[in-house]
Motif scaffolding. Structure first.
Motif, PDB file in Angstrom:
ATOM      1  N   PHE A  16       0.857  -1.313  -0.100  1.00 20.17           N
ATOM      2  CA  PHE A  16      -0.057  -0.021  -0.072  1.00 20.17           C
ATOM      3  C   PHE A  16       0.938   1.275  -0.046  1.00 20.17           C
ATOM      4  CE2 PHE A  16      -2.156   3.315   2.103  1.00 20.17           C
ATOM      5  CZ  PHE A  16      -3.387   3.447   1.403  1.00 20.17           C
ATOM      6  N   TYR A  17       2.052   1.107   0.877  1.00 22.88           N
ATOM      7  CA  TYR A  17       2.910   2.547   0.815  1.00 22.88           C
ATOM      8  C   TYR A  17       3.633   2.696  -0.678  1.00 22.88           C
ATOM      9  CZ  TYR A  17       6.914   5.059   1.942  1.00 22.88           C
ATOM     10  OH  TYR A  17       7.913   5.964   1.986  1.00 22.88           O
ATOM     11  N   GLU A  18       4.020   1.467  -1.071  1.00 20.38           N
ATOM     12  CA  GLU A  18       4.483   1.604  -2.446  1.00 20.38           C
ATOM     13  C   GLU A  18       3.666   1.982  -3.493  1.00 20.38           C
ATOM     14  OE1 GLU A  18       7.690   1.738  -3.523  1.00 20.38           O
ATOM     15  OE2 GLU A  18       8.255   1.713  -1.534  1.00 20.38           O
ATOM     16  N   LEU A  19       2.402   1.417  -3.540  1.00 20.33           N
ATOM     17  CA  LEU A  19       1.196   1.895  -4.724  1.00 20.33           C
ATOM     18  C   LEU A  19       0.926   3.507  -4.356  1.00 20.33           C
ATOM     19  CD1 LEU A  19      -0.645  -1.493  -4.801  1.00 20.33           C
ATOM     20  CD2 LEU A  19       1.063  -0.493  -6.583  1.00 20.33           C
ATOM     21  N   SER A  20       0.804   3.889  -3.232  1.00 19.12           N
ATOM     22  CA  SER A  20       0.380   5.226  -3.016  1.00 19.12           C
ATOM     23  C   SER A  20       1.100   6.243  -3.174  1.00 19.12           C
ATOM     24  CB  SER A  20      -0.182   5.572  -1.497  1.00 19.12           C
ATOM     25  OG  SER A  20       0.921   5.286  -0.467  1.00 19.12           O
ATOM     26  N   GLY A  21       2.497   6.053  -3.652  1.00 17.22           N
ATOM     27  CA  GLY A  21       3.527   7.130  -4.016  1.00 17.22           C
ATOM     28  C   GLY A  21       4.952   6.966  -3.065  1.00 17.22           C
ATOM     29  N   GLY A  22       4.941   6.046  -1.909  1.00 19.84           N
ATOM     30  CA  GLY A  22       6.205   5.977  -1.098  1.00 19.84           C
ATOM     31  C   GLY A  22       6.591   7.381  -0.733  1.00 19.84           C
ATOM     32  N   ALA A  23       7.588   7.653  -0.653  1.00 19.32           N
ATOM     33  CA  ALA A  23       8.389   8.882  -0.174  1.00 19.32           C
ATOM     34  C   ALA A  23       7.989  10.043  -0.952  1.00 19.32           C
ATOM     35  CB  ALA A  23       9.948   8.765  -0.115  1.00 19.32           C
ATOM     36  N   ASP A  24       7.374   9.648  -2.159  1.00 21.52           N
ATOM     37  CA  ASP A  24       6.937  11.292  -2.878  1.00 21.52           C
ATOM     38  C   ASP A  24       5.645  11.396  -2.702  1.00 21.52           C
ATOM     39  OD1 ASP A  24       9.445  11.240  -3.778  1.00 21.52           O
ATOM     40  OD2 ASP A  24       9.189   9.889  -5.654  1.00 21.52           O
ATOM     41  N   PHE A  25       5.064  10.941  -1.958  1.00 21.97           N
ATOM     42  CA  PHE A  25       3.472  11.036  -1.670  1.00 21.97           C
ATOM     43  C   PHE A  25       3.097  12.394  -1.421  1.00 21.97           C
ATOM     44  CE2 PHE A  25      -0.291  10.869   1.189  1.00 21.97           C
ATOM     45  CZ  PHE A  25      -1.293  10.681   0.304  1.00 21.97           C
ATOM     46  N   VAL A  26       2.030  13.115  -2.043  1.00 21.26           N
ATOM     47  CA  VAL A  26       1.633  14.322  -1.713  1.00 21.26           C
ATOM     48  C   VAL A  26       0.204  14.382  -1.432  1.00 21.26           C
ATOM     49  CG1 VAL A  26       1.318  16.656  -2.606  1.00 21.26           C
ATOM     50  CG2 VAL A  26       3.494  15.234  -2.989  1.00 21.26           C
ATOM     51  N   PRO A  27      -0.169  14.780  -0.164  1.00 21.11           N
ATOM     52  CA  PRO A  27      -1.721  14.649   0.015  1.00 21.11           C
ATOM     53  C   PRO A  27      -2.682  15.523  -1.037  1.00 21.11           C
ATOM     54  CG  PRO A  27      -0.450  15.258   1.837  1.00 21.11           C
ATOM     55  CD  PRO A  27       0.187  15.318   0.932  1.00 21.11           C
ATOM     56  N   ALA A  28      -3.867  15.054  -1.324  1.00 22.11           N
ATOM     57  CA  ALA A  28      -4.500  15.646  -2.462  1.00 22.11           C
ATOM     58  C   ALA A  28      -4.844  17.033  -2.152  1.00 22.11           C
ATOM     59  CB  ALA A  28      -6.043  14.867  -2.548  1.00 22.11           C
TER      60      ALA A  28
END
Length: 194
Positions: A16-28
């Protein structure tokens, strides 16, 4: 079992962490704020000095709204001149090929016979396939209702009688027909000769 469940949850969490963007995740919400700020501050572009006429796609579901369309007057860049197209080169004529005289592959009688067969096919009649006729080898042979000795005897034929083979599945039993009485049955392949 507990380790398996723990490792499964650990794997699902990592996926789930990898599919949601990992370290580059930016909230909507942060993405929307960044887009709103960039829209309020127009960036100067090097093409801002040239203007283009609005483009409308034919066949679209919406017609242009005149209140929202603005006409920009000014210098438009000149259209580039079309590139010259080279004339296609003529294709050379093929050279004639010398052919040697070839002897016929089949005798003329065979060709005439095959043409006669074609005529019968064009008339709607087909030549009958060659029948597989074999001779019973034995004194008195049992003909059975199925391929095996477990099936009942339905007929007995004398040795030397000619029978027509209808089916040979390769199991040691042959389905045959008595040409005189038109009775069908199964006979051991060992009891027939050609």
């Amino acid at each position: 079992m507990n380790r398996f469940v723990f490792l499964s949850f650990l794997f699902m969490g990592w996926a789930f962490y990898e599919l949601s963007g990992g370290a580059d995740f930016v909230p909507a919400s942060a993405r929307l704020e960044a887009e709103a700020e960039s829209a309020s501050k127009p960036e100067p572009s090097p093409r801002a000095t040239t203007s283009r006429a609005p483009v409308f796609v034919e066949g679209s579901n919406t017609a242009p709204d005149p209140s929202r369309t603005r006409l920009v007057l000014g210098n438009t860049p000149p259209e580039p001149a079309p590139e010259p197209v080279a004339a296609p080169e003529p294709t050379p004529e093929p050279e004639p090929v010398e052919t040697a005289e070839v002897a016929p592959a089949a005798p003329i009688a065979d060709v005439v016979l095959s043409l006669a067969a074609l005529d019968s096919i064009s008339d709607g009649t087909f030549p009958a396939p060659a029948k597989d006729i074999r001779i019973i080898d034995g004194t008195l042979v049992n003909i059975r209702s199925g391929p095996g000795i477990d099936y009942p005897v339905i007929l007995q034929l004398q040795g030397g009688t000619e029978v027509e083979v209808l089916e040979d599945p390769g199991t040691g039993w042959i389905r045959m027909q008595n040409p005189e009485s038109r009775e069908m049955g199964w006979i051991s392949a060992n009891l027939l000769r050609q």
